[in-house]
Enzyme design. Structure first.
Site, PDB file in Angstrom:
ATOM      1  N   ASP A  54      99.858  30.684   5.052  1.00  0.00           N
ATOM      2  CA  ASP A  54      98.636  30.371   4.132  1.00  0.00           C
ATOM      3  C   ASP A  54      98.419  31.646   3.615  1.00  0.00           C
ATOM      4  O   ASP A  54      98.176  31.889   2.313  1.00  0.00           O
ATOM      5  CB  ASP A  54      97.554  29.901   4.969  1.00  0.00           C
ATOM      6  CG  ASP A  54      97.793  28.478   5.325  1.00  0.00           C
ATOM      7  OD1 ASP A  54      98.724  27.776   4.734  1.00  0.00           O
ATOM      8  OD2 ASP A  54      97.072  28.016   6.217  1.00  0.00           O
ATOM      9  N   GLY A  55      98.420  32.967   4.239  1.00  0.00           N
ATOM     10  CA  GLY A  55      98.399  34.124   3.560  1.00  0.00           C
ATOM     11  C   GLY A  55      99.309  34.618   2.451  1.00  0.00           C
ATOM     12  O   GLY A  55      98.906  35.227   1.513  1.00  0.00           O
ATOM     13  N   ASN A 123      90.503  29.886  -1.449  1.00  0.00           N
ATOM     14  CA  ASN A 123      89.734  29.443  -0.193  1.00  0.00           C
ATOM     15  C   ASN A 123      88.429  29.726  -0.099  1.00  0.00           C
ATOM     16  O   ASN A 123      87.422  28.968  -0.119  1.00  0.00           O
ATOM     17  CB  ASN A 123      90.472  30.224   1.006  1.00  0.00           C
ATOM     18  CG  ASN A 123      91.585  29.380   1.807  1.00  0.00           C
ATOM     19  OD1 ASN A 123      91.760  28.233   1.403  1.00  0.00           O
ATOM     20  ND2 ASN A 123      92.017  29.790   2.750  1.00  0.00           N
ATOM     21  N   ASP A 124      87.849  30.984  -0.039  1.00  0.00           N
ATOM     22  CA  ASP A 124      86.684  31.398   0.238  1.00  0.00           C
ATOM     23  C   ASP A 124      86.273  32.870  -0.118  1.00  0.00           C
ATOM     24  O   ASP A 124      86.916  33.516  -0.537  1.00  0.00           O
ATOM     25  CB  ASP A 124      86.226  31.165   1.694  1.00  0.00           C
ATOM     26  CG  ASP A 124      87.176  31.874   2.526  1.00  0.00           C
ATOM     27  OD1 ASP A 124      87.534  32.777   2.372  1.00  0.00           O
ATOM     28  OD2 ASP A 124      87.406  31.198   3.637  1.00  0.00           O
ATOM     29  N   ASP A 157      75.595  37.373  10.648  1.00  0.00           N
ATOM     30  CA  ASP A 157      76.558  38.169  10.742  1.00  0.00           C
ATOM     31  C   ASP A 157      77.114  38.136   9.024  1.00  0.00           C
ATOM     32  O   ASP A 157      77.743  39.071   8.659  1.00  0.00           O
ATOM     33  CB  ASP A 157      77.792  37.755  11.524  1.00  0.00           C
ATOM     34  CG  ASP A 157      77.480  38.065  12.895  1.00  0.00           C
ATOM     35  OD1 ASP A 157      76.392  38.792  13.051  1.00  0.00           O
ATOM     36  OD2 ASP A 157      78.461  37.955  13.774  1.00  0.00           O
ATOM     37  N   THR A 168      88.945  24.179   5.634  1.00  0.00           N
ATOM     38  CA  THR A 168      89.731  23.963   6.846  1.00  0.00           C
ATOM     39  C   THR A 168      90.058  25.465   7.572  1.00  0.00           C
ATOM     40  O   THR A 168      91.036  25.493   8.575  1.00  0.00           O
ATOM     41  CB  THR A 168      91.088  23.308   6.871  1.00  0.00           C
ATOM     42  OG1 THR A 168      91.854  23.925   5.842  1.00  0.00           O
ATOM     43  CG2 THR A 168      90.609  21.823   6.541  1.00  0.00           C
ATOM     44  N   TYR A 170      88.245  29.770   7.666  1.00  0.00           N
ATOM     45  CA  TYR A 170      86.927  30.554   8.260  1.00  0.00           C
ATOM     46  C   TYR A 170      85.940  29.725   8.337  1.00  0.00           C
ATOM     47  O   TYR A 170      85.093  29.597   9.314  1.00  0.00           O
ATOM     48  CB  TYR A 170      86.786  31.540   7.219  1.00  0.00           C
ATOM     49  CG  TYR A 170      85.998  32.826   7.890  1.00  0.00           C
ATOM     50  CD1 TYR A 170      85.598  32.505   9.201  1.00  0.00           C
ATOM     51  CD2 TYR A 170      85.727  33.820   7.396  1.00  0.00           C
ATOM     52  CE1 TYR A 170      84.818  33.472   9.920  1.00  0.00           C
ATOM     53  CE2 TYR A 170      84.823  35.089   7.967  1.00  0.00           C
ATOM     54  CZ  TYR A 170      84.481  34.728   9.179  1.00  0.00           C
ATOM     55  OH  TYR A 170      83.648  35.605   9.977  1.00  0.00           O
ATOM     56  N   LEU A 172      85.598  26.423   8.753  1.00  0.00           N
ATOM     57  CA  LEU A 172      85.762  25.607   9.895  1.00  0.00           C
ATOM     58  C   LEU A 172      85.452  26.357  11.253  1.00  0.00           C
ATOM     59  O   LEU A 172      84.698  25.712  12.179  1.00  0.00           O
ATOM     60  CB  LEU A 172      86.859  24.766   9.752  1.00  0.00           C
ATOM     61  CG  LEU A 172      87.135  23.884  10.937  1.00  0.00           C
ATOM     62  CD1 LEU A 172      86.287  22.789  10.731  1.00  0.00           C
ATOM     63  CD2 LEU A 172      88.898  23.469  11.092  1.00  0.00           C
ATOM     64  N   SER A 173      86.156  27.438  11.331  1.00  0.00           N
ATOM     65  CA  SER A 173      85.880  28.285  12.579  1.00  0.00           C
ATOM     66  C   SER A 173      84.417  28.663  12.870  1.00  0.00           C
ATOM     67  O   SER A 173      84.038  28.766  13.770  1.00  0.00           O
ATOM     68  CB  SER A 173      86.819  29.569  12.316  1.00  0.00           C
ATOM     69  OG  SER A 173      88.115  29.201  12.353  1.00  0.00           O
TER      70      SER A 173
END
Length: 272
Positions: A54-55, A123-124, A157, A168, A170, A172-173
């Site tokens: 993915d990266g 993604n984000d 944080d 799906t 960061y 999601l984590s």
């Protein structure tokens, strides 16, 4: 049709034969091709074949979107949420490119503005506390507004704003919900909030979200698709909206999103 082959250099030695095989298959299929080493090599391409995780896809995705280059991912990483094909399906992926008979899955991008900088994210974007040196901070205060209306003053944080594609990752984590790719919405997820009422919020992709650092003793880091892009201080703001660009992923039309989600999540849980 002209195709590019993009991969991190670490894949070259261990997958040299695979890359050679792909180039030969493209030639036999009448597809012009070249190796993509940086963004300038994308010019004039119709398709970018990405070998990696993915990266690897994230490192080239937004520039492909800007230049209108379609992406087809072959997973050589661990999770491969963004890849349509696994390593054992290389021939199927190349046949799809050569035939031109494929489906397109459009993915929304975020446009992130702060100061004089503008970035795109597949993604984000994350606004988070500093964790190094003198700038180390335990938590940060961030004021979040959607279309100018206060959502909350978060003590946490940091905050993640993600697309359905990034839901799906960061987000999601950090406890955020999974958004199906065809949902026209984004999600804002606080990271380890210090309040029981602070929860992820799904909002329309037509809205504009603005994040303000409040009473921070140190700069907050702005992370776009996993890459540090700058810092913001008290009095600064980060503006996030849907980009005019979108990314086209090539698909064979067979993989159902929920089947893929279950498969990848099961793989992730058994690998821990």
């Amino acid at each position: 049709m002209t195709a590019g082959i993009y991969f991190y250099k670490k894949y070259l030695d261990e997958n040299r034969d695979t890359i050679k095989h792909i180039m030969e298959a493209l030639k036999e299929g009448g597809v012009e091709h070249r190796i993509v080493q940086d963004r300038k090599d994308l010019k004039g391409l119709d398709v970018c074949i990405v070998l990696g995780g993915d990266g690897t896809i994230l490192s080239i995705a937004t520039e492909c979107a800007r230049q209108g280059v379609k992406v087809i991912g072959i997973n050589y990483g661990r999770m491969g949420f963004l890849s349509e094909f696994e390593q054992d399906s290389v021939d199927e992926a190349i046949s799809l490119v050569c035939s031109g008979k494929f489906e397109i899955c459009k993915r929304s991008l975020l446009e992130i503005s702060f100061g004089s900088e503008v970035h795109l994210a597949l993604n984000d974007v994350v606004l988070q506390r500093s964790t190094t040196g003198r700038d180390f901070a335990n938590t940060v205060s961030i004021r979040a507004e959607i279309d100018g209306v206060l959502v909350d003053n978060f003590q946490a944080d940091g905050i993640i704003v993600s697309t359905p594609t990034g839901s799906t990752a960061y987000s999601l984590s950090a406890g955020g919900s999974v958004l199906a790719p065809d949902i026209d919405a984004f999600i804002m997820t606080p990271i380890c909030p210090h309040s029981l009422h602070s929860r992820p919020i799904v909002f329309s992709s037509g809205a504009t979200i603005t994040l303000y650092p409040v009473n921070s003793r140190a700069p907050l880091a702005v992370i776009v698709d996993g890459r540090g892009t700058g810092e913001v201080w008290n009095g600064d703001k980060v503006t996030i909206r849907k980009s005019a660009y979108s990314l086209d992923f090539i698909s064979n039309g067979c993989m159902n999103f929920y089947n893929k989600l279950l498969s990848k999540m099961s793989k992730w849980s058994t690998s821990q």
